[in-house]
Scaffold this motif. Structure first.
Motif, short mmCIF file in Angstrom:
data_model
loop_
_atom_site.label_atom_id
_atom_site.label_comp_id
_atom_site.label_asym_id
_atom_site.label_seq_id
_atom_site.Cartn_x
_atom_site.Cartn_y
_atom_site.Cartn_z
N GLY A 82 96.64 17.23 23.90
CA GLY A 82 96.89 15.90 24.45
C GLY A 82 95.65 15.03 24.35
N ALA A 83 95.85 13.73 24.23
CA ALA A 83 94.72 12.81 24.16
C ALA A 83 94.09 12.71 25.54
N PRO A 84 92.75 12.58 25.61
CA PRO A 84 92.09 12.43 26.90
C PRO A 84 92.41 11.08 27.53
N MET A 85 92.28 10.97 28.83
CA MET A 85 92.48 9.69 29.52
C MET A 85 91.21 8.86 29.38
N THR A 86 91.18 8.08 28.29
CA THR A 86 90.01 7.24 28.06
C THR A 86 90.14 5.96 28.87
N LEU A 87 89.01 5.27 28.97
CA LEU A 87 89.02 3.95 29.59
C LEU A 87 89.99 3.03 28.88
N GLU A 88 89.99 3.12 27.54
CA GLU A 88 90.88 2.27 26.75
C GLU A 88 92.35 2.54 27.10
N PRO A 144 87.76 5.79 34.20
CA PRO A 144 87.49 6.92 33.31
C PRO A 144 86.49 6.54 32.21
N PRO A 145 85.96 7.53 31.50
CA PRO A 145 85.00 7.22 30.43
C PRO A 145 85.69 6.50 29.26
N ARG A 146 84.95 5.69 28.54
CA ARG A 146 85.51 5.05 27.35
C ARG A 146 85.71 6.08 26.25
N GLU A 147 86.49 5.70 25.26
CA GLU A 147 86.90 6.62 24.21
C GLU A 147 85.70 7.27 23.51
N SER A 148 84.64 6.49 23.31
CA SER A 148 83.48 7.03 22.59
C SER A 148 82.87 8.23 23.32
N TRP A 149 82.99 8.25 24.64
CA TRP A 149 82.43 9.35 25.41
C TRP A 149 83.11 10.67 25.01
N PHE A 150 84.39 10.58 24.69
CA PHE A 150 85.11 11.78 24.25
C PHE A 150 84.86 12.08 22.77
N SER A 151 84.94 11.04 21.94
CA SER A 151 84.96 11.29 20.49
C SER A 151 83.57 11.42 19.88
N HIS A 152 82.61 10.71 20.43
CA HIS A 152 81.30 10.71 19.79
C HIS A 152 80.48 11.92 20.21
N ARG A 153 80.11 12.72 19.23
CA ARG A 153 79.23 13.87 19.46
C ARG A 153 78.26 14.00 18.30
N SER A 154 77.23 14.76 18.49
CA SER A 154 76.23 14.95 17.43
C SER A 154 76.50 16.28 16.72
N GLU A 181 76.19 4.36 28.71
CA GLU A 181 77.55 4.53 28.21
C GLU A 181 78.58 4.70 29.31
N TYR A 182 78.22 5.42 30.37
CA TYR A 182 79.22 5.74 31.40
C TYR A 182 78.52 6.05 32.72
N GLY A 183 78.93 5.32 33.75
CA GLY A 183 78.35 5.50 35.07
C GLY A 183 77.37 4.39 35.36
N PRO A 184 76.63 4.45 36.47
CA PRO A 184 76.59 5.54 37.45
C PRO A 184 77.94 5.76 38.13
N GLY A 185 78.24 7.04 38.34
CA GLY A 185 79.49 7.42 38.97
C GLY A 185 79.34 8.78 39.62
N LYS A 186 80.46 9.35 40.04
CA LYS A 186 80.38 10.65 40.71
C LYS A 186 81.48 11.57 40.20
N HIS A 187 81.08 12.76 39.78
CA HIS A 187 82.04 13.77 39.35
C HIS A 187 82.75 14.35 40.56
N ALA A 188 84.07 14.35 40.53
CA ALA A 188 84.80 15.01 41.62
C ALA A 188 84.68 16.52 41.49
N VAL A 189 84.64 17.01 40.29
CA VAL A 189 84.58 18.46 40.07
C VAL A 189 83.13 18.97 40.12
N PHE A 215 77.48 18.81 19.44
CA PHE A 215 76.75 18.67 20.70
C PHE A 215 77.24 17.43 21.44
N HIS A 216 77.74 17.63 22.64
CA HIS A 216 78.23 16.49 23.42
C HIS A 216 77.10 15.85 24.24
#
Lengths: 332, 332, 332, 332
Positions: free
Chosen positions: A319-325, A295-305, A237-245, A207-208
């Protein structure tokens, strides 16, 4: 396991229902979900908390259960139109040799525990007890003033299998994300707004995040401020921001057990359901996922429940996601 | 009474302080001022309530006293810079044969009770006890989230006398309202934002309203909603609307005893203090007081709170104001 | 150079005035400052752009000059009360052997070019041409709807020297930041809101950022969105977020030449000028600079705009700031 | 005319489409609808203006036609799912002897001009040309930033006849208003939010208003301010306020030809379609239609736009509405 692409399951999902997750400290979760999100407690006993958004008539959209083990997800909840449809649903899962059984769940009508084709544990029902809408009781509103449950996002290793399954039972494909032509994300709809179900290609099922609609950006900041004041400032963890999509302002926050929640503003309406899905390629597109900012930090991609008692499968490496790191390394 | 136009009183006002008013039910007023305005209770005993705005360090900007008689105003509060200035103030009032005497007021430094040249009872001090700012404690904020006391408006029969008096002790004239050349309203400033003191020509002295700054329009609507939910929906007297002259969105509300309060958004800054006063004539101007919408109802003009034990004088008759009632007759 | 701590310069600053900076493409800067910040062009010729905030009566608060060299800052602008005070100012700089000379600047009264004790080039005047306030012309407003110039922040190697200098000419110390007792930042005030002048201990003098007040968080997001849409999405450097110390929501953005600008919401008012300065230690304090979310990325600390023809001095080495990059390393 | 209550028309409406109205000055209407509402011009020729909301993919939701006569409404537009459904629709109207004929309309698929059972002229189609969504092009947004067409309200003499007709072709009854048991208003839904079609019992058919969803209260005030600045300040007819029944903040404005438009914030979602209709009695209910503030002025009730060439019928006399004028009389 059977291929479902040719034989649509003979029933229709109506909407998302709720999610059932575990936490280690129920009082802490009451505080988080009522003060930060502004959800309302519909019922509570010593082990379970039933929460709903301010405008929701259904008894709960979030069920929080105490655990003494690692906090995981139990089930993702779906709704069908009526009891007759629920019977059809049962038969369809049986016919396709997917696990399913009748269970009793408090405050819900007859309920089916089933497993989807990707291994995600589901909880499906047609009815729930009613509660009064509290959206007009403004002076009691708190935090983000979360109005209603909106969507959830799950990572799974095979996007196309999930898409075939869910489109066969009433979901429409709204958008695709591809990486050099290969689908890596799919956005599915049942209601008139983007989105209900999102699947991303990664190890899973896991679960993301789930998302709630909030009234305005003031409410988003009040949620962030409340997190800072109650000691959870680092969980913004991430934002406030705006999704382009996704056409929406967002913030992603982590609850005290690390479960991720998105707060987002009232969405656009897809009034023209015959629009073909929008395809967006992460490699060739000029647009990024974010309208501006980092972009979101790495944990936003890797950390899930993870889901309790569910085996996680890993997809073929991509391919690896474009993390903040990664972004900060490149930007140096 | 002496003419002060030639002999400036040898002291300077620094800012507005607070107002002292009467109510008939203290618990009801606690509810109104904390839930609707979002003020904080600094102290309370069985007869008196001391309130402040969320960002205020001074102990109180609103003092609410229980009365068994008709609810009126007791005093308008002013502040001078230090104890030395307060001594000069005392001597100036004495020299001009205006009533003044030292009194003890809880939570305030040495305090002067004096009467201005129009008969308005004043309470003047240099210091107050300090309280923590609570503007950052967002998750406790309520209602309008009133930030700070901003201004008050009093009706008096002779605008020019008041103007001479207050400009001699540190106020600047920011704007005038005239009716065919005759001054009927004056806006006076001490701080960098419009306005501190407003005088309108009508029978008086009587208290028309005090104003608090609130953070945004969401807070204004939350105050209105709270009034509706707590049974005071009819006390939303005028607005939300926008002043064409005053550069601000506003709503006027009545407390349960009929005292009027204006909630307004963060004001512009008058960064160029050498601007000459702006004169605005109600007869010849093309601009109305409101940027859009309807004029105020008759009660907004006629209803004011008298000061306790103060005689009200009536000015020479002038033109009737453009009330909502008159407007609706004309518009038919 | 003389020690000014004992001999106050016999004049008083009244407020900040404006800044003068260089850019390489004037049309691009027009687009950035009018569409993103929402500033108004007061005047423009082929080499210079004069901009003001929507509520400003003074002709300009930002002067943008075309350069064919690296884009830097020319001067920080200050205002005194009148021409007499300006004469006193001239004599004070001369007496203390600091560079100063009369110059002619368009749209300004008689103007002094001087250098402060830290080597920062200043431009000081008493008057400017007037322009109409445009805060009420809402339907023409764009982007952040920037209302008024608020403050600027400069890095210098010796905070205490700057503090002695500026407090001797009318500034008050509002807040200190210390690192284990050593002052590393000082916040100075002239107006009633935090802050006017901020000095941070780093190599300098160099310009870190200037700030404009905007009306609400909607305006902040509109500025960010506009940046994304006009191709400057990556220039949203830090935020939206909330300062724990500065009592304000913020976003830091970079103009197309890399000059940094902060947009912030209407500030609190320091109504009690006799409050002692607040001291906040970065080492021992439990509070971080941010109320929630992530620290700024490294560039926010290191990237600053030099002043043209000014030598930069490096302070004795101190501790490294908590950058986003360092935070992500620790958090892994 | 046939009774439709027993024989449902064998087709389903899918959603509202658009309205077609007349104005006397097309350029003035361009200005009003783009600057105040923030609608986008999809196409324009010398006699007709096609407008859409910022997030709409369909070519138009508002068609404005020049007339040299009194400005009226031409038609209310409805949408069905596909061409097949449109054929069924045609046959149903014919079978029930209601006027209907195929017409050609620019930018729309095959279109049916028909008349409903109450005499309202309709324009029904299944498809329209597509236009890009502009909701993400934030920096071009103006005025109210109207997002999407939401609902319309028509007055007719027989509410129950209209209800039987529209529920037989796919509408659900969401709410009723009764006066001492007699239905005087009905709120009908097709989408998941309140409401699509509203009928009030008065002389008709006549058009009372159409509504657009706007993003937040800032956008509502920007629309009001723009009206004030462009000379239409008196056309802000009612509000900003809050409906106690409709769960929404609103403002009612009149276009330069007197056609009424409601701007309202993002609505609640009716996620539980099996909720029974809510009945609200104007006589016995303790709740008023407004959450706070004053009732609408008399013109809000009496002023409506007739349909061109349509005879208006008057219902049996009922009680007078609680107008602002009546309220002010009582309140004196």
């Amino acid at each position: 396991m059977a291929d479902h692409s040719e034989a649509p399951l003979p029933f229709q999902l109506r909407k998302l229902g709720h999610v059932v997750l575990n936490v280690t400290d129920l009082e802490r979760s009451v505080r988080f979900y009522t003060e930060v999100l502004g959800l309302v407690v519909s019922d509570q006993d010593k082990d379970t908390l039933y929460l709903r958004g301010l405008e929701e008539r259904s008894h709960h959209s979030l069920v929080v259960k105490r655990t003494t083990e690692a906090p995981m997800y139990e089930r993702a909840g779906l709704r069908v139109f009526d009891e007759e449809e629920l019977e059809l649903c049962k038969r369809a899962f049986e016919q396709h040799q997917l696990p399913c059984e009748w269970v009793e769940c408090p405050f819900q009508g007859r309920t089916l525990h089933a497993t989807d084709i990707c291994g995600t544990p589901l909880e499906i029902c047609a009815t729930m007890d009613r509660q009064p809408r509290l959206d007009m009781d403004v002076y009691k509103h708190k935090g983000a003033q979360a109005r209603r449950f909106d969507h959830y996002q799950i990572t799974i290793p095979d996007i196309e299998k999930a898409t075939r399954f869910y489109t066969s039972i009433g979901c429409r494909v709204a958008d695709y994300i591809t990486a050099a032509g290969h689908p890596v994300g799919v956005f599915l709809q049942m209601k008139d707004t983007p989105y209900d179900l999102v699947f991303l290609e990664r190890d899973g099922p896991a679960f993301h995040h789930f998302g709630y609609i909030i009234p305005d950006i003031q409410a988003m900041l009040r949620a962030c401020d409340t997190m800072g004041e109650l000691g959870w400032g680092k969980n913004v963890e991430y934002g406030p921001g705006k999704h382009a999509v996704g056409h929406s302002y967002y913030v992603y926050i982590l609850d005290p057990d690390g479960h991720r929640c998105e707060l987002l503003l009232p969405p656009i309406v897809y009034m023209d359901a015959d629009d073909p899905p929008h395809v967006w390629d992460v490699v060739t597109s000029e647009r990024t996922t974010e309208a501006w900012g980092l972009p979101p930090r790495e944990s936003w991609f890797s950390h899930r429940s993870p889901f309790r008692n569910v085996t996680v499968t890993v997809p073929p490496a991509g391919g690896a996601p474009m993390t903040l790191e990664a972004y900060l390394q490149i930007a140096q």
